[in-house]
Scaffold this active site. Structure first.
Site, PDB file in Angstrom:
ATOM      1  N   THR A   1       9.213   3.818  -3.827  1.00 38.76           N
ATOM      2  CA  THR A   1       8.124   4.031  -2.886  1.00 38.76           C
ATOM      3  C   THR A   1       8.655   4.726  -1.639  1.00 38.76           C
ATOM      4  O   THR A   1       9.840   4.636  -1.306  1.00 38.76           O
ATOM      5  CB  THR A   1       7.491   2.698  -2.475  1.00 38.76           C
ATOM      6  OG1 THR A   1       8.489   1.891  -1.827  1.00 38.76           O
ATOM      7  CG2 THR A   1       6.955   1.945  -3.681  1.00 38.76           C
TER       8      THR A   1
ATOM      9  N   TRP B   1     -14.250  -3.639  12.695  1.00 38.31           N
ATOM     10  CA  TRP B   1     -13.266  -2.710  12.128  1.00 38.31           C
ATOM     11  C   TRP B   1     -13.697  -1.261  12.329  1.00 38.31           C
ATOM     12  O   TRP B   1     -14.859  -0.907  12.169  1.00 38.31           O
ATOM     13  CB  TRP B   1     -13.088  -2.966  10.637  1.00 38.31           C
ATOM     14  CG  TRP B   1     -12.456  -4.289  10.306  1.00 38.31           C
ATOM     15  CD1 TRP B   1     -13.051  -5.351   9.703  1.00 38.31           C
ATOM     16  CD2 TRP B   1     -11.108  -4.682  10.558  1.00 38.31           C
ATOM     17  NE1 TRP B   1     -12.163  -6.384   9.555  1.00 38.31           N
ATOM     18  CE2 TRP B   1     -10.960  -6.005  10.079  1.00 38.31           C
ATOM     19  CE3 TRP B   1     -10.004  -4.057  11.154  1.00 38.31           C
ATOM     20  CZ2 TRP B   1      -9.759  -6.700  10.169  1.00 38.31           C
ATOM     21  CZ3 TRP B   1      -8.811  -4.747  11.239  1.00 38.31           C
ATOM     22  CH2 TRP B   1      -8.697  -6.050  10.754  1.00 38.31           C
TER      23      TRP B   1
ATOM     24  N   LYS C   1      -9.007  -2.750  14.850  1.00 41.54           N
ATOM     25  CA  LYS C   1      -9.932  -3.846  15.132  1.00 41.54           C
ATOM     26  C   LYS C   1     -10.282  -3.816  16.611  1.00 41.54           C
ATOM     27  O   LYS C   1      -9.439  -4.092  17.468  1.00 41.54           O
ATOM     28  CB  LYS C   1      -9.330  -5.200  14.754  1.00 41.54           C
ATOM     29  CG  LYS C   1     -10.382  -6.307  14.719  1.00 41.54           C
ATOM     30  CD  LYS C   1      -9.881  -7.548  14.014  1.00 41.54           C
ATOM     31  CE  LYS C   1     -11.029  -8.525  13.771  1.00 41.54           C
ATOM     32  NZ  LYS C   1     -10.581  -9.737  13.036  1.00 41.54           N
TER      33      LYS C   1
ATOM     34  N   GLU D   1       3.006   2.651  -7.547  1.00 44.03           N
ATOM     35  CA  GLU D   1       2.867   1.483  -8.409  1.00 44.03           C
ATOM     36  C   GLU D   1       1.824   1.675  -9.511  1.00 44.03           C
ATOM     37  O   GLU D   1       1.759   0.873 -10.446  1.00 44.03           O
ATOM     38  CB  GLU D   1       2.489   0.256  -7.573  1.00 44.03           C
ATOM     39  CG  GLU D   1       3.556  -0.202  -6.605  1.00 44.03           C
ATOM     40  CD  GLU D   1       3.517   0.502  -5.254  1.00 44.03           C
ATOM     41  OE1 GLU D   1       4.097  -0.016  -4.299  1.00 44.03           O
ATOM     42  OE2 GLU D   1       2.904   1.606  -5.149  1.00 44.03           O
TER      43      GLU D   1
END
Length: 537
Positions: free
Chosen positions: A180, A438, A433, A325
C-alpha cells in the site's frame, strides 16, 4: 463438473495459442519495440527457465522496480509461472520505504530498469536478502559497484524458449505482491493468488465492467508497480488485446501521440494524468476517435473533467473505484439501460460517482447505527468481500484494524442511492466535522475543479475553536487563468449549504501528491498550518 485450477500461466498460453500475431507495442529507453504474443511467450518461458536455474522456487519473492514495458510484462507471467511471487515495487517511494519493502518481502532477485538503478545502488548495502540485480535495458549495463549485476537480455538468453510451466501449481499459491502507499507508518503488503488474479481479470473483461476484449488496443498509463496496473496487463494478455506500454518517464504529449498513432481504444490512469492530458489536447492536434473508454481511478474524478472529455472530445469516461486490497477493481460507474433516457445533467450526476459493485463481490455500507439507507444521503464506511479481496496483510500486525468479521473495512466513507450506486464521500480521516455535521472534502474539491480557471483543488480541515473544524481550499490555477477567493466562493455558493463553504482559499503553485498521484493531505495540512503560522508571525 471437472476440477481445474485457475492459473496465471494458462492466461499466457491462451494468448500464445489463439493470438500469436497480436502485438505488444513497448516503449523503452531505446525506442519503440513491437513484439507478438508468440515472441512474448517464448521470452517469458526463457525467463521462467532461467529463474529456476537460479534456484528460484515456490513462494520466493522477485522484486521489480520498473516502468510499463514488455520486459515487465514477461515478469508478470514468468515469475508466477514457476510458483514464485512477482513483487512490484513503487519506484516513487522514499528510499527508506523501498528498503523496508524489499527486506520485508525478502526479495531474492531484483529486476530493475536502468534509469532506476541509482535508487537501488543508494540503498543496496541495506538490503538483507537480495542475491542478484538484473538490469532491464536496451544498452550495456551501466557501471556499478554492486555485486552480481546482470543484463536482462543476456541473463534470459540461456533459458529454454520451449520451457514447460510446471504442473505442481495450485490456484491458492501466492502469485503477486504489492504494498500500500504509506501516508502514515510503513507500507503494508498485500499478496494476490493465482485464483484471485484470474477472477479479477475476468471481472475486467465483463461487458458492464471495463469490457477488455480481443478487439481492443489497451494502454495502461497507471504504472505496473501500482496494484499491477489495475490488473489490466493480465486481462489484456488473456483476452488477446493489443497492448501499448508507454515506458519510462512519459509526458502528456507522448501519451497523446501514442493514443492517436496506435489507435488506442481503452486507456487507464489517475485523475492527475487526465488533467494533464486535457491541457495537452488543447494545444495539439490528436486523433482520439478510436478511444472508447478512459478509465479513471485512484481518486475521484472532477465532474468538469468528465464533461470535457465527453462533450469536447467525444471520449467516453469510465469512473471506477478500488484499492490495493481489492486487486483493485470493486466498482464501475455505468448507466443502467433505462437511465439512458435521463437528461444529460442527470446522467453526469450518476457517472461522476464511483458506480455499481462489480459481479462477484459483496458490499455493506455501515454507519453509526448499522447499515445505511440507500437514499444518497446517509453516510457510512464501505465494507467489501469477495474472491479477489485480501483478507490480511503480509506478516503485518495491523491486519485486525482493516480486516474484521470477514470484511475488508476500506476506510472510505460513501453514500448509496436507490439504484445501488456508490459515491465515495471521503476517507474516514479526511472528513471534516464542523459543528457536529460532516462536510465532504471530495465534493468541494470536485466542484472547485469545475471552475474554468482551476487546474487542481484540495480541501483540508483546520481547527476551529467554535466549530471544531472548518474547511480550507487549496487551489492551483490553470496557466494564464485568473480567479480570486470571492469568485471561487461565489461559484460554490449555489451548490452547497452556506456552512459547507470554505473559510479560506489558499492559492498554490503545486499541491503535494502521493507516489501514485493522489493528493497527499497529510503534507498539505502541514503546509496550511505553516501558512497560517507565517501570517501570525
Amino acid at each position: 463438473m471437472m476440477k481445474g485450477d485457475l492459473l496465471i500461466p494458462s492466461m499466457l498460453e491462451r494468448a500464445e495459442r489463439f493470438f500469436p500475431k497480436k502485438e505488444v507495442v513497448s516503449r523503452t529507453g531505446g525506442g519503440v519495440q513491437r513484439l507478438t504474443y508468440k515472441e512474448i511467450g517464448r521470452r517469458t518461458r526463457q525467463l521462467a527457465d532461467r529463474l529456476q536455474q537460479a534456484g528460484i522456487g515456490h513462494g520466493d519473492k522477485i522484486g521489480t522496480l520498473a516502468w510499463n514495458h514488455h520486459r515487465h510484462l514477461e515478469l508478470y507471467f514468468g515469475v508466477p509461472g514457476i510458483g514464485a511471487v512477482v513483487h512490484t515495487i513503487n519506484i516513487r517511494l522514499s528510499p527508506e520505504h523501498v528498503v523496508y519493502i524489499i527486506n520485508h518481502a525478502e526479495d531474492r532477485i531484483l529486476f530493475v530498469d536502468d534509469d532506476v538503478l541509482p535508487l537501488v545502488e543508494a540503498v543496496y548495502d541495506q538490503l538483507t536478502t537480495v542475491e542478484a540485480v538484473v538490469v532491464m535495458t536496451d544498452k550495456d549495463v551501466p557501471e556499478t559497484k554492486m555485486k552480481h549485476v546482470y543484463s536482462y537480455e543476456e541473463w534470459i538468453a540461456s533459458g529454454d524458449p520451449a520451457f514447460v510451466f510446471p504442473e505442481d501449481l495450485t490456484e491458492e499459491m501466492p502469485a503477486g505482491m504489492c504494498f500500500t502507499s504509506a501516508t502514515t507508518g510503513n507500507p503494508k503488503g498485500v499478496v494476490y493468488t493465482h485464483r484471485s488474479t484470474v477472477l479479477h481479470s475476468m471481472s475486467l473483461s465483463l461487458a458492464d465492467s471495463a469490457a477488455v476484449s480481443e478487439s481492443d488496443t489497451v494502454m495502461a498509463v497507471v504504472p505496473m508497480f501500482h496494484v499491477n496496473a489495475w490488473g489490466i496487463p493480465y486481462a489484456s494478455v488473456w483476452m488477446g488485446s493489443t497492448q501499448v506500454m508507454p515506458g519510462p518517464r512519459f509526458t502528456p504529449d507522448l501519451l497523446a501521440s501514442l493514443l492517436s498513432e496506435e489507435k488506442v481504444t481503452v486507456t487507464a490512469g489517475v485523475p492527475t494524468i487526465w488533467l494533464a492530458l486535457l491541457r495537452e489536447l488543447e494545444q495539439g492536434d490528436y486523433d482520439l476517435s478510436r478511444l472508447r473508454a478512459v478509465i479513471c481511478g485512484g481518486s475521484a474524478a472532477p465532474r468538469g473533467m468528465i464533461e470535457t472529455f465527453e462533450e469536447k472530445y467525444g471520449v467516453p469516461f469510465l469512473h471506477a473505484y478500488g484499492m490495493t486490497e481489492t486487486s483493485p477493481l470493486a466498482t464501475v460507474s455505468r448507466l443502467k439501460s433505462y437511465q439512458e433516457k435521463l437528461s444529460k445533467e442527470e446522467k453526469l450526476d450518476i457517472r461522476s460517482k464511483q458506480g455499481l459493485l462489480v459481479p462477484g463481490l459483496e458490499m455493506k455500507v455501515v454507519g453509526g447505527s448499522g447499515e445505511v439507507a440507500w437514499d444518497d444521503e446517509e453516510m457510512g464506511e464501505l465494507l467489501l468481500r469477495g474472491p479477489w479481496i485480501a483478507d490480511e496483510y503480509d506478516r503485518d500486525e495491523r491486519t485486525e484494524d482493516t480486516f474484521r468479521d470477514g470484511w475488508l473495512h476500506t476506510g472510505d466513507v460513501c453514500t448509496v442511492d436507490e439504484e445501488g450506486v456508490i459515491k465515495i464521500v471521503d476517507r474516514t480521516k479526511d472528513l471534516i466535522k464542523s459543528g457536529g455535521e460532516w462536510i465532504s472534502s471530495v465534493d468541494l474539491e470536485n466542484a472547485l475543479m469545475a471552475h474554468e480557471a482551476v487546474f487542481e483543488a484540495s480541501v483540508v480541515a483546520v481547527p476551529d475553536p467554535e466549530w471544531q473544524e472548518r474547511p480550507v481550499a487549496c487551489v492551483v490555477l490553470h496557466e494564464g487563468k485568473q480567479a480570486d477567493q470571492q469568485e471561487l466562493l461565489d461559484f460554490l455558493a449555489p451548490r452547497f449549504a452556506k456552512w459547507w463553504l470554505p473559510d479560506d482559499v489558499i492559492f498554490m503553485d503545486e499541491i503535494p501528491k502521493t507516489s501514485v498521484g493522489k493528493f497527499l493531505k497529510r503534507a498539505l495540512r502541514d503546509q496550511v498550518q505553516a501558512h497560517y503560522e507565517n501570517q501570525q508571525s
